[in-house]
Design an enzyme around this catalytic site. Sequence first.
Site, PDB file in Angstrom:
ATOM      1  N   SER A 183     148.588  82.701  29.392  1.00 21.62           N
ATOM      2  CA  SER A 183     150.044  82.849  29.249  1.00 21.62           C
ATOM      3  C   SER A 183     150.713  81.493  29.072  1.00 21.62           C
ATOM      4  O   SER A 183     151.476  81.036  29.933  1.00 21.62           O
ATOM      5  CB  SER A 183     150.600  83.589  30.467  1.00 21.62           C
ATOM      6  OG  SER A 183     149.945  84.826  30.631  1.00 21.62           O
ATOM      7  N   HIS A 184     150.450  80.853  27.936  1.00 22.38           N
ATOM      8  CA  HIS A 184     150.939  79.492  27.722  1.00 22.38           C
ATOM      9  C   HIS A 184     152.470  79.423  27.693  1.00 22.38           C
ATOM     10  O   HIS A 184     153.088  78.768  28.539  1.00 22.38           O
ATOM     11  CB  HIS A 184     150.378  78.929  26.417  1.00 22.38           C
ATOM     12  CG  HIS A 184     148.886  78.894  26.364  1.00 22.38           C
ATOM     13  ND1 HIS A 184     148.126  78.184  27.266  1.00 22.38           N
ATOM     14  CD2 HIS A 184     148.005  79.488  25.514  1.00 22.38           C
ATOM     15  CE1 HIS A 184     146.842  78.327  26.975  1.00 22.38           C
ATOM     16  NE2 HIS A 184     146.746  79.116  25.925  1.00 22.38           N
TER      17      HIS A 184
END
Length: 245
Positions: A183-184
Site C-alpha cells: 500500500s505505497h
Amino acid sequence: MLALAGMEIPVARGAAGPLSLISVHAKSAHGANGRKGIALSVRDAVPLPSARSLLAHSLRERRVECIIALGPLTNLAQLISEEPKLFEEVEIVWMGGTLSEGNVTPLAEFNAYADPEATARVLRSGLRTRVIGLDVTRHVRLRAQDLSDSPFGESPTGRVLDQALRALMELEHPLQGEPCALSHDPCAVVAAIFPNCFRYERKALETCVEEGRERGRLLEHAAAGSPAVDYAVEVRGHDVSRLFL
C-alpha cells in the site's frame, strides 16, 4: 473514480514529461488503461487546467496546508522554481524514493526514477517535507484474508476497490512470495493525517539525476548545511493497514 464515488474535486492535467531524461511509464504494473484492466465509465472529455496553474491558484488563496504527492515531482518542482514563496506555509508529504532496494531498478523507486531532476529540486529546496519511501511502505501489506469479509461493502465503489486490491495482489504474488497488496500511496495519505504512525529521521538527500543504472537513486548527503527532510524509517504497519479497512 470521482464519478463512481459521487465526489466533485478539481482535476488538472499534469506535466507531459519529466524535466529531463527520457519519459518512463508503469504499464507493466498498472495496465494499459492505468487501472489494471478494471472497467469504469468514462465522463465526456473536458478541457483541464494544468496542475501547476491549479496548485498555484490554490496556494495563493491559502486553501492548501499540506500537499500529498503520490507520483513524480515534476509539477511541484516547476512551481517551486518559479514561485518558492507560495510554499512557505505548506508541508509536502511525498510517497517516493528509497534508501534500500528499489522497485523499478535495484537502486531506485519509480517516482524518483521517473523524474530525478524534479526529485532533486524538491529535496534540496529547504521546504518542510516528509518522505514516505519504500523503506516503510513495503512493510504495509493487505492480504487475501483481509478481503474475505468484503470490508468495502457491495456498493459499486466497494466492488472496484476490491477488484483493484485483488489485481495488486496478483501482481505482487511472484515478487513477494505471497498474494499481497503493498500500500505505497495510501501510506502517504495516512502519514499526512496520522503522522505518529511513522518514525522519522532528519536526512539530507541527494538524487542521482544522470541516465544510467543509478538514475533516481537517493543518497544521504554528508555536507554540512545541506537542506534536510523528515525521512520515514519505521512504520506501525499493522495499525496503518487497519486504517485502510
